[in-house]
Design an enzyme around this catalytic site. Structure first.
Site, PDB file in Angstrom:
ATOM      1  N   ASP A  48      45.425  32.008  51.353  1.00  0.00           N
ATOM      2  CA  ASP A  48      45.715  33.415  51.576  1.00  0.00           C
ATOM      3  C   ASP A  48      47.224  33.663  51.555  1.00  0.00           C
ATOM      4  O   ASP A  48      47.961  33.126  52.375  1.00  0.00           O
ATOM      5  CB  ASP A  48      45.129  33.811  52.940  1.00  0.00           C
ATOM      6  CG  ASP A  48      45.170  35.304  53.160  1.00  0.00           C
ATOM      7  OD1 ASP A  48      44.647  36.030  52.303  1.00  0.00           O
ATOM      8  OD2 ASP A  48      45.741  35.732  54.178  1.00  0.00           O
TER       9      ASP A  48
ATOM     10  N   THR B 282      47.521  40.284  48.026  1.00  0.00           N
ATOM     11  CA  THR B 282      48.839  39.916  48.546  1.00  0.00           C
ATOM     12  C   THR B 282      49.574  38.966  47.604  1.00  0.00           C
ATOM     13  O   THR B 282      50.753  39.129  47.342  1.00  0.00           O
ATOM     14  CB  THR B 282      48.722  39.252  49.930  1.00  0.00           C
ATOM     15  OG1 THR B 282      47.840  38.132  49.827  1.00  0.00           O
ATOM     16  CG2 THR B 282      48.172  40.204  50.963  1.00  0.00           C
ATOM     17  N   THR B 283      48.849  37.974  47.097  1.00  0.00           N
ATOM     18  CA  THR B 283      49.498  37.020  46.198  1.00  0.00           C
ATOM     19  C   THR B 283      49.936  37.722  44.918  1.00  0.00           C
ATOM     20  O   THR B 283      51.062  37.522  44.436  1.00  0.00           O
ATOM     21  CB  THR B 283      48.529  35.868  45.867  1.00  0.00           C
ATOM     22  OG1 THR B 283      47.927  35.415  47.074  1.00  0.00           O
ATOM     23  CG2 THR B 283      49.252  34.720  45.208  1.00  0.00           C
TER      24      THR B 283
ATOM     25  N   ASP C  65      39.762  40.018  54.310  1.00  0.00           N
ATOM     26  CA  ASP C  65      40.143  40.594  53.008  1.00  0.00           C
ATOM     27  C   ASP C  65      39.009  41.473  52.487  1.00  0.00           C
ATOM     28  O   ASP C  65      39.227  42.598  52.047  1.00  0.00           O
ATOM     29  CB  ASP C  65      40.402  39.487  51.972  1.00  0.00           C
ATOM     30  CG  ASP C  65      41.777  38.851  52.146  1.00  0.00           C
ATOM     31  OD1 ASP C  65      42.471  39.220  53.116  1.00  0.00           O
ATOM     32  OD2 ASP C  65      42.140  38.001  51.321  1.00  0.00           O
TER      33      ASP C  65
HETATM   34  P1  ADP Z   1      45.346  37.927  45.839  1.00  0.00           P
HETATM   35  O1  ADP Z   1      45.990  37.503  47.112  1.00  0.00           O
HETATM   36  O2  ADP Z   1      46.318  38.612  44.936  1.00  0.00           O
HETATM   37  O3  ADP Z   1      44.090  38.688  46.024  1.00  0.00           O
HETATM   38  P2  ADP Z   1      43.651  35.808  44.871  1.00  0.00           P
HETATM   39  O4  ADP Z   1      43.920  34.361  44.981  1.00  0.00           O
HETATM   40  O5  ADP Z   1      42.593  36.382  45.707  1.00  0.00           O
HETATM   41  O6  ADP Z   1      45.013  36.567  45.103  1.00  0.00           O
HETATM   42  O7  ADP Z   1      43.324  36.093  43.340  1.00  0.00           O
HETATM   43  C1  ADP Z   1      43.092  37.384  42.864  1.00  0.00           C
HETATM   44  C2  ADP Z   1      42.954  37.357  41.375  1.00  0.00           C
HETATM   45  O8  ADP Z   1      41.849  36.547  40.985  1.00  0.00           O
HETATM   46  C3  ADP Z   1      42.686  38.745  40.821  1.00  0.00           C
HETATM   47  O9  ADP Z   1      43.478  38.944  39.691  1.00  0.00           O
HETATM   48  C4  ADP Z   1      41.214  38.689  40.483  1.00  0.00           C
HETATM   49  O10 ADP Z   1      40.850  39.583  39.431  1.00  0.00           O
HETATM   50  C5  ADP Z   1      41.051  37.261  40.066  1.00  0.00           C
HETATM   51  N1  ADP Z   1      39.644  36.811  40.146  1.00  0.00           N
HETATM   52  C6  ADP Z   1      38.827  36.929  41.202  1.00  0.00           C
HETATM   53  N2  ADP Z   1      37.605  36.407  40.916  1.00  0.00           N
HETATM   54  C7  ADP Z   1      37.664  35.967  39.654  1.00  0.00           C
HETATM   55  C8  ADP Z   1      36.727  35.310  38.769  1.00  0.00           C
HETATM   56  N3  ADP Z   1      35.504  35.026  39.160  1.00  0.00           N
HETATM   57  N4  ADP Z   1      37.162  34.990  37.532  1.00  0.00           N
HETATM   58  C9  ADP Z   1      38.416  35.267  37.150  1.00  0.00           C
HETATM   59  N5  ADP Z   1      39.335  35.862  37.919  1.00  0.00           N
HETATM   60  C10 ADP Z   1      38.970  36.216  39.155  1.00  0.00           C
HETATM   61 MG    MG Z   2      42.271  38.068  46.854  1.00  0.00          MG
END
Ligand code: ADP
Ligand code: MG
Length: 510
Positions: A55, A88-89, A368
């Site tokens: 996270d 957030t990331t 989240d």
């Molecule tokens: P954040 O803190 O920004 O939410 P995450 O590590 O949760 O970071 O990653 C979010 C990213 O992962 C988004 O761009 C989202 O569209 C992408 N994502 C989530 N699930 C999938 C999936 N099953 N396949 C591809 N990309 C995904």
């Molecule tokens: Mg996320």
């Protein structure tokens, strides 16, 4: 060293360079965690405690960053978390990349003012564009939203199981703050559940009190049940044994009267935010009233929302219509649960898992998801994830840049390039060739496939919306807005001056 004239310019340059480099380093720290195949980070605090997480905001907060510019980047993550609960990331990685593009533009002698204006312009255009391409969804798609939000966390493995629970929770409580999270360690993840009521980690006042009450009548009390407090240091002067006895008898009568009032109102469960003393506990146990003391006020308020009870400040005023209802109240080893409330305005997601690390990371993932869902209650507008929406924005902003010329155009194109860091990182983190996959994505978007994203497991181009990889448009808008604002703020700093320490005695006014 020591040549005064040079010193100033050097200082100016250095301020920019330091700030920019710090911002980029912070972004680098979380970049590898982005997306479903992002890695976890283990953070060890000075006392040796560890947190394992994916996270963004947790990593950055736990890093206990000191540098003022770095703090501004960490604040991006915090704002993102508070406003929309997810992304957030994304926000931080984008800010880092935008900062590095700004460096490049500065090195081409483009003045900060032009960069700031261009970035702001591009961000505004992006936000309008995002609103225009977002799509409305039906309620049944909310589960997909939750799954996307939970992606990448270790809770990923149980998201199939948790997603419906989270959707049901927010639908019932209708408000992010009305969904409580409670957890215990030691049980199976699959024993996690939605409780239409409240769970409290509390033990009953007396071990003989009942362990289960069906259709309870619940009183919430916000004052002490027991003999009156006379303040910490009051002492009673006892001159003869008779007056001592009288004093105790009087006190006992007060308590008896309280318990009688409780009994007359047909109460069989009491949650008290203050002390319940031994005499009161003894008497309440005799009446088989299941009683809990020193319950924190937040829980009392949640209980009021869930059961419909009024909070009673004086036990002597207790009336039946002030009581709350539930399906049952059940006492377990380490907690008590108030279950099956009718139309509860507060509910509890009860998380269980094998170790504290597992439960903590589950909690972050669920938080989240709750945040993301709650922003969709009023406005069910989504965009496609998996890099799709970013690639569509890149295409649009590059087109938009063509309306400008010269330096302005360069700045806007740099903004578009910075957005591309998100799909690139998703792909890199999956161990795929980002140059290859990004160019495939570009091709698909040029063909008009606006939700073309990447299947990070196979490296193929997919329609993210059709695959259910969807996110609220507000998450993306917030990320662009905050990241751009903070980068522009950093760009406006052209010098850092160490402030003198202020104290009330010193008056610097004159
Ligand atoms: P954040 O803190 O920004 O939410 P995450 O590590 O949760 O970071 O990653 C979010 C990213 O992962 C988004 O761009 C989202 O569209 C992408 N994502 C989530 N699930 C999938 C999936 N099953 N396949 C591809 N990309 C995904
Ligand atoms: Mg996320």
């Amino acid at each position: 060293m020591g040549e005064k004239d040079d010193k100033n310019t050097t200082q100016h340059l250095t301020a920019h360079q330091i700030n920019s480099s710090v911002a980029q380093q912070v972004a680098m720290a979380v970049k590898s965690t982005l997306g479903p195949k992002g890695m976890d980070k283990m953070i060890i605090d000075p006392l040796g405690d560890t947190v394992v997480t994916n996270d963004g905001v947790t990593i950055l907060t736990e890093m206990r960053i000191q540098h003022p510019t770095a703090k501004m980047i960490v604040d991006i993550a915090k704002t993102q978390e508070e406003e929309v609960g997810d992304g957030t990331t994304t926000a931080v990685v984008f800010a880092g990349e935008l900062m590095s593009k700004a460096d490049f533009l500065l090195s081409k002698n483009i003045h900060p003012t032009i960069i700031i204006k261009g970035f702001k312009n591009a961000a505004d255009h992006t936000i309008n564009f995002l609103n225009s391409i977002s799509e409305s969804i039906d309620d049944e798609k909310l589960i997909d939203i939750v799954k996307t939000a939970m992606t990448g966390k270790s809770a990923e493995l149980v998201k199939e199981y948790l997603a419906p629970i989270i959707v049901e929770a927010i639908r019932t409580a209708k408000d992010r703050d009305a969904v409580l999270l409670e957890s215990v360690v030691g049980l199976r993840v699959k024993d996690s559940k939605l409780v239409k009521g409240v769970i409290l980690k509390k033990k009953k006042v007396h071990y003989d009190m009942p362990n289960k009450i069906v259709n309870p009548k619940i009183a919430l009390v916000s004052s002490k049940i027991g003999v009156l407090d006379m303040g910490g240091n009051t002492s009673v002067q006892v001159t003869d044994p008779n007056s001592m006895e009288k004093f105790f008898a009087q006190n006992e009568n007060i308590v008896k009267k309280m318990v009688n009032k409780i009994k007359e109102a047909k109460v069989n469960v009491v949650f008290c935010s203050k002390e319940v003393d031994d005499i009161a506990g003894y008497l309440l146990n005799k009446e088989a009233v299941l009683t809990f003391k020193n319950v924190n006020m937040e829980k009392i308020e949640a209980l009021a929302k869930a059961t419909g009870a009024k909070i009673i400040s004086n036990v002597n005023d207790i009336k039946e219509e002030m009581l709350g209802k539930a399906g049952s109240v059940e006492v377990d080893e380490s907690y008590v649960s108030v279950n099956d409330c009718e139309n509860p305005k507060a509910v509890t997601i009860f998380l269980q898992g094998g170790t504290e690390h597992v439960v903590d990371e589950m909690r972050r993932a669920v938080e989240d998801a709750i945040g993301v869902l709650s922003i969709l209650i009023d406005d069910k507008k989504i965009v496609g994830g998996a890099g799709a929406v970013e690639m569509e924005v890149v295409k649009e902003i590059n087109k938009y840049a063509d309306e400008f010329s010269g330096k302005e155009q360069l700045v806007i194109k740099a903004f578009a390039d910075a957005i591309e860091v998100i799909p690139t990182a998703l792909i890199d983190n999956a161990g795929l060739d980002s140059i290859d996959v990004v160019s495939k994505l570009k091709y698909a978007h040029n063909e008009g496939k606006k939700w073309a994203g990447v299947n990070v497991f196979k490296g193929e181009v997919i329609d993210s919306v059709k695959e259910g990889i969807i996110e609220p448009v507000k998450v993306k808008i917030q990320a662009i807005e905050t990241a751009t604002d903070v980068v522009n703020m950093i760009l406006r700093i052209d010098d850092m001056v160490a402030g003198e320490e202020r104290s009330p005695q010193n008056n610097y006014g004159a």
